[in-house]
Design a protein around this motif. Structure first.
Motif, PDB file in Angstrom:
ATOM      1  N   ARG A  60       0.869  -1.184   0.000  1.00 37.95           N
ATOM      2  CA  ARG A  60       0.000   0.000   0.000  1.00 37.95           C
ATOM      3  C   ARG A  60       0.900   1.227   0.000  1.00 37.95           C
ATOM      4  NH1 ARG A  60      -5.340   0.429   3.048  1.00 37.95           N
ATOM      5  NH2 ARG A  60      -4.378   2.433   3.493  1.00 37.95           N
ATOM      6  N   SER A 108      -4.081   2.722  -8.217  1.00 34.82           N
ATOM      7  CA  SER A 108      -4.744   3.136  -6.981  1.00 34.82           C
ATOM      8  C   SER A 108      -5.105   1.981  -6.068  1.00 34.82           C
ATOM      9  CB  SER A 108      -5.994   3.949  -7.311  1.00 34.82           C
ATOM     10  OG  SER A 108      -6.890   3.168  -8.071  1.00 34.82           O
ATOM     11  N   PRO A 123      -7.374  -1.366  -4.447  1.00 35.63           N
ATOM     12  CA  PRO A 123      -8.766  -1.516  -4.032  1.00 35.63           C
ATOM     13  C   PRO A 123      -9.270  -0.436  -3.079  1.00 35.63           C
ATOM     14  CG  PRO A 123      -7.412  -3.153  -2.941  1.00 35.63           C
ATOM     15  CD  PRO A 123      -6.539  -2.450  -3.948  1.00 35.63           C
ATOM     16  N   THR A 124      -8.371   0.169  -2.278  1.00 32.09           N
ATOM     17  CA  THR A 124      -8.809   1.176  -1.317  1.00 32.09           C
ATOM     18  C   THR A 124      -8.632   2.591  -1.840  1.00 32.09           C
ATOM     19  OG1 THR A 124      -6.646   1.356  -0.266  1.00 32.09           O
ATOM     20  CG2 THR A 124      -8.133  -0.346   0.600  1.00 32.09           C
ATOM     21  N   ALA A 167      -5.836   4.037  -2.039  1.00 32.42           N
ATOM     22  CA  ALA A 167      -4.668   4.609  -1.375  1.00 32.42           C
ATOM     23  C   ALA A 167      -3.406   4.496  -2.214  1.00 32.42           C
ATOM     24  CB  ALA A 167      -4.444   3.915  -0.029  1.00 32.42           C
ATOM     25  N   GLU A 192      -3.744  -7.142  -5.765  1.00 31.64           N
ATOM     26  CA  GLU A 192      -4.275  -5.957  -5.071  1.00 31.64           C
ATOM     27  C   GLU A 192      -5.008  -5.022  -6.021  1.00 31.64           C
ATOM     28  OE1 GLU A 192      -4.272  -5.311  -1.756  1.00 31.64           O
ATOM     29  OE2 GLU A 192      -3.468  -7.328  -1.536  1.00 31.64           O
TER      30      GLU A 192
END
Length: 159
Positions: free
Chosen positions: A10, A47, A49-50, A52, A86
């Protein structure tokens, strides 16, 4: 040339870890720049899944693509393809043109936009080139000798 692989991270977590390592190494005023080696092996991959952001962090793990140098005038580039675990894009390293034997591969990782980091990165690149240029010339000469049939590197030479 191949896929750029490493640990999928992330972006926000990775940034905080890099800032903490800079502060630990240089003190509280060092959280932004200049760079530390650990951040040189990361590539933005979308980007996630979240929302971030996701980076491929190839500092500790990854394949040979992680050793391709950064350049403002690269001879390679990242091509996006497919989706990873991800929901990030996967990156393949492609060449912009024909690469010559022993030519250093480079790509624009796109991270270094502040002046202090650009100055440091360019200074280290010049120092590395200056340090390695005679060895690279020796390799090029040996390769040329082999190609000319004079028994250079790996050749048996005249009988």
């Amino acid at each position: 040339l191949g896929e750029y692989t490493g640990e999928v991270r992330r972006y926000d977590t990775w940034v905080e870890e890099i800032k903490a390592r800079k502060v630990a190494a240089r003190g509280p005023d060092a959280s932004c720049s200049p760079y530390i080696p650990e951040e040189l092996y990361a590539a933005w991959t979308g980007s996630g899944p979240t929302g971030a952001g996701v980076v491929i962090d190839a500092f500790a793990v990854g394949n040979a693509m992680r050793f391709i140098n950064c350049s403002c005038s690269p001879n390679c580039y990242f091509e996006q393809f497919g989706k990873g675990a991800e929901n990030h894009v996967r990156l393949e390293v492609m060449t912009k043109r024909q690469i010559q034997p022993f030519e250093q591969l480079s790509v624009d990782y796109g991270w270094y936009y502040d002046d202090a980091t650009l100055v440091e990165v360019r200074g280290q690149a010049v120092a590395a080139y200056s340090r390695d240029s005679s060895a690279l010339q020796t390799l090029a000469n040996a390769f040329s000798a082999q190609e000319a049939g004079s028994g250079g590197v790996g050749g048996a030479g005249p009988a």
